[in-house]
Design a protein around this motif. Sequence first.
Motif, PDB file in Angstrom:
ATOM      1  N   GLU A  90     -44.772 -16.233 103.996  1.00  0.00           N
ATOM      2  CA  GLU A  90     -46.201 -16.066 103.728  1.00  0.00           C
ATOM      3  C   GLU A  90     -46.437 -15.110 102.567  1.00  0.00           C
ATOM      4  O   GLU A  90     -47.297 -15.361 101.698  1.00  0.00           O
ATOM      5  N   GLN A  91     -45.696 -14.017 102.530  1.00  0.00           N
ATOM      6  CA  GLN A  91     -45.835 -13.063 101.427  1.00  0.00           C
ATOM      7  C   GLN A  91     -45.414 -13.702 100.108  1.00  0.00           C
ATOM      8  O   GLN A  91     -46.096 -13.540  99.083  1.00  0.00           O
ATOM      9  N   SER A  92     -44.297 -14.417 100.126  1.00  0.00           N
ATOM     10  CA  SER A  92     -43.843 -15.079  98.896  1.00  0.00           C
ATOM     11  C   SER A  92     -44.840 -16.139  98.448  1.00  0.00           C
ATOM     12  O   SER A  92     -45.096 -16.286  97.240  1.00  0.00           O
ATOM     13  N   ALA A  93     -45.406 -16.870  99.390  1.00  0.00           N
ATOM     14  CA  ALA A  93     -46.392 -17.901  99.045  1.00  0.00           C
ATOM     15  C   ALA A  93     -47.611 -17.269  98.381  1.00  0.00           C
ATOM     16  O   ALA A  93     -48.157 -17.814  97.403  1.00  0.00           O
ATOM     17  N   TYR A  94     -48.061 -16.136  98.901  1.00  0.00           N
ATOM     18  CA  TYR A  94     -49.186 -15.417  98.291  1.00  0.00           C
ATOM     19  C   TYR A  94     -48.857 -15.017  96.860  1.00  0.00           C
ATOM     20  O   TYR A  94     -49.664 -15.214  95.930  1.00  0.00           O
ATOM     21  N   LEU A  95     -47.666 -14.446  96.660  1.00  0.00           N
ATOM     22  CA  LEU A  95     -47.288 -13.999  95.322  1.00  0.00           C
ATOM     23  C   LEU A  95     -47.099 -15.169  94.366  1.00  0.00           C
ATOM     24  O   LEU A  95     -47.487 -15.089  93.189  1.00  0.00           O
ATOM     25  N   LEU A  96     -46.530 -16.252  94.857  1.00  0.00           N
ATOM     26  CA  LEU A  96     -46.350 -17.435  94.013  1.00  0.00           C
ATOM     27  C   LEU A  96     -47.694 -18.010  93.586  1.00  0.00           C
ATOM     28  O   LEU A  96     -47.877 -18.417  92.428  1.00  0.00           O
ATOM     29  N   ALA A  97     -48.654 -18.032  94.511  1.00  0.00           N
ATOM     30  CA  ALA A  97     -49.991 -18.541  94.168  1.00  0.00           C
ATOM     31  C   ALA A  97     -50.667 -17.623  93.156  1.00  0.00           C
ATOM     32  O   ALA A  97     -51.320 -18.088  92.208  1.00  0.00           O
ATOM     33  N   LEU A  98     -50.505 -16.301  93.340  1.00  0.00           N
ATOM     34  CA  LEU A  98     -51.107 -15.345  92.415  1.00  0.00           C
ATOM     35  C   LEU A  98     -50.470 -15.459  91.036  1.00  0.00           C
ATOM     36  O   LEU A  98     -51.166 -15.429  90.008  1.00  0.00           O
ATOM     37  N   ALA A  99     -49.144 -15.594  90.993  1.00  0.00           N
ATOM     38  CA  ALA A  99     -48.463 -15.760  89.711  1.00  0.00           C
ATOM     39  C   ALA A  99     -48.945 -17.014  88.998  1.00  0.00           C
ATOM     40  O   ALA A  99     -49.194 -16.998  87.783  1.00  0.00           O
ATOM     41  N   SER A 100     -49.085 -18.109  89.733  1.00  0.00           N
ATOM     42  CA  SER A 100     -49.562 -19.350  89.136  1.00  0.00           C
ATOM     43  C   SER A 100     -50.977 -19.191  88.600  1.00  0.00           C
ATOM     44  O   SER A 100     -51.299 -19.632  87.494  1.00  0.00           O
ATOM     45  N   GLU A 101     -51.818 -18.544  89.377  1.00  0.00           N
ATOM     46  CA  GLU A 101     -53.212 -18.331  88.960  1.00  0.00           C
ATOM     47  C   GLU A 101     -53.298 -17.527  87.667  1.00  0.00           C
ATOM     48  O   GLU A 101     -54.133 -17.813  86.790  1.00  0.00           O
ATOM     49  N   LEU A 102     -52.426 -16.525  87.529  1.00  0.00           N
ATOM     50  CA  LEU A 102     -52.498 -15.617  86.389  1.00  0.00           C
ATOM     51  C   LEU A 102     -51.587 -16.019  85.235  1.00  0.00           C
ATOM     52  O   LEU A 102     -51.517 -15.325  84.226  1.00  0.00           O
ATOM     53  N   GLY A 103     -50.872 -17.131  85.396  1.00  0.00           N
ATOM     54  CA  GLY A 103     -49.998 -17.591  84.330  1.00  0.00           C
ATOM     55  C   GLY A 103     -48.751 -16.746  84.173  1.00  0.00           C
ATOM     56  O   GLY A 103     -48.213 -16.601  83.061  1.00  0.00           O
ATOM     57  N   LEU A 104     -48.251 -16.201  85.292  1.00  0.00           N
ATOM     58  CA  LEU A 104     -47.035 -15.388  85.265  1.00  0.00           C
ATOM     59  C   LEU A 104     -45.854 -16.187  85.787  1.00  0.00           C
ATOM     60  O   LEU A 104     -46.003 -17.013  86.692  1.00  0.00           O
ATOM     61  N   LEU A 105     -44.681 -15.927  85.246  1.00  0.00           N
ATOM     62  CA  LEU A 105     -43.471 -16.589  85.710  1.00  0.00           C
ATOM     63  C   LEU A 105     -43.028 -16.000  87.049  1.00  0.00           C
ATOM     64  O   LEU A 105     -43.020 -14.775  87.212  1.00  0.00           O
ATOM     65  N   PRO A 106     -42.627 -16.826  88.006  1.00  0.00           N
ATOM     66  CA  PRO A 106     -42.073 -16.293  89.249  1.00  0.00           C
ATOM     67  C   PRO A 106     -40.592 -15.985  89.075  1.00  0.00           C
ATOM     68  O   PRO A 106     -39.861 -16.713  88.408  1.00  0.00           O
ATOM     69  N   THR A 107     -40.152 -14.880  89.662  1.00  0.00           N
ATOM     70  CA  THR A 107     -38.724 -14.568  89.709  1.00  0.00           C
ATOM     71  C   THR A 107     -38.386 -14.130  91.130  1.00  0.00           C
ATOM     72  O   THR A 107     -39.256 -14.027  91.988  1.00  0.00           O
ATOM     73  N   GLY A 108     -37.115 -13.851  91.352  1.00  0.00           N
ATOM     74  CA  GLY A 108     -36.716 -13.400  92.677  1.00  0.00           C
ATOM     75  C   GLY A 108     -35.337 -12.780  92.659  1.00  0.00           C
ATOM     76  O   GLY A 108     -34.497 -13.117  91.822  1.00  0.00           O
ATOM     77  N   GLY A 109     -35.105 -11.865  93.582  1.00  0.00           N
ATOM     78  CA  GLY A 109     -33.797 -11.241  93.671  1.00  0.00           C
ATOM     79  C   GLY A 109     -33.680 -10.370  94.895  1.00  0.00           C
ATOM     80  O   GLY A 109     -34.673 -10.040  95.551  1.00  0.00           O
ATOM     81  N   SER A 110     -32.455  -9.995  95.197  1.00  0.00           N
ATOM     82  CA  SER A 110     -32.179  -9.262  96.431  1.00  0.00           C
ATOM     83  C   SER A 110     -32.404  -7.764  96.317  1.00  0.00           C
ATOM     84  O   SER A 110     -32.676  -7.097  97.306  1.00  0.00           O
ATOM     85  N   ASP A 111     -32.270  -7.184  95.106  1.00  0.00           N
ATOM     86  CA  ASP A 111     -32.205  -5.733  94.910  1.00  0.00           C
ATOM     87  C   ASP A 111     -30.909  -5.195  95.513  1.00  0.00           C
ATOM     88  O   ASP A 111     -30.874  -4.141  96.136  1.00  0.00           O
ATOM     89  N   PHE A 112     -29.845  -5.935  95.274  1.00  0.00           N
ATOM     90  CA  PHE A 112     -28.520  -5.580  95.792  1.00  0.00           C
ATOM     91  C   PHE A 112     -28.032  -4.271  95.187  1.00  0.00           C
ATOM     92  O   PHE A 112     -28.089  -4.074  93.978  1.00  0.00           O
ATOM     93  N   HIS A 113     -27.565  -3.355  96.071  1.00  0.00           N
ATOM     94  CA  HIS A 113     -26.978  -2.087  95.635  1.00  0.00           C
ATOM     95  C   HIS A 113     -25.584  -1.869  96.193  1.00  0.00           C
ATOM     96  O   HIS A 113     -24.964  -0.839  95.904  1.00  0.00           O
TER      97      HIS A 113
END
Length: 286
Positions: free
Chosen positions: A224-247
């Motif tokens: 649900e959180q990712s879907a919200y961010l993906l919709a917001l990115a699409s609305e604003l013309g931003l590229l979606p990315t993703g990653g683990s933040d592996f340390h």
Amino acid sequence: MKRIDLHVHTTASDGTCAPGEAVRLAKEKGLAAIAVTDHDTVSGYAEAAAAGAALGVEVVPGIELSARYLGTVHILGYYLDTDAPVLNEVTDWLVRDRDCRNRKIAALMRADGLPVDYDGMRARFGAVIGRPHFAEVLVELGLAGSVNDAFARFLERGRRYYAARSFLPVERAIRLIREAGGVPVLAHPFQYGLDDAALRTLLALGRENGLQGMECRYSGYSEEQSAYLLALASELGLLPTGGSDFHGGVKPRIALGDGTGGLCVPYRYLDRLRAAAGRAPEAAEA
């Protein structure tokens, strides 16, 4: 589907896997590509790229800049020129400033009688020390139950062993990545405690200064959180990315490629980032 991880830290900053080791782990996990996004430095990229060429794993040059906006936000940069003078002048200053902050933390701990040898820490953990390394020392000394506990009790702002460091204004961090030929992306948007209106304000400011993307898939984010961010990115013309933040060992719950479980970042995100950077596919192949 080819999977990738666009948020990976190594011993060049505050991770526990050497750059080449991170690439070998990516190969074992079946990842097609990773981005090395160490904090305020690109010094781990060359080793990672060499390992990627040998193992057939695509390695993207990247960085994660800490920036000032209300509190602190993080800006990821992809496909930047790691040899760009404008970039290295700033990152060299940031590393020196971080070192100064770290020595202050070590001095605060020694003032309480703790056996903290900062130069010894550098020999053990690598040249670039971060608060997670001090947290690990506190755990080893029996003063905290975990790295997160050490942060909460000793290393966060206002706590006994906190020392401030310098940050670029968020506008400058974004422009710096653009000046170095990279694609700037807002990291883990839910980590800043912003509501929808405040996040939109930050993104508007970012776009005015050249922000091109937003991390939409991240360790611990629900569908649900990712879907919200993906919709917001699409609305604003931003590229979606993703990653683990592996340390690595300092954040053992976060696995490369899988995050805290179930993370899946598709290769098409990287295709779009590469296009935004003006890189031809064959130039990006390891």
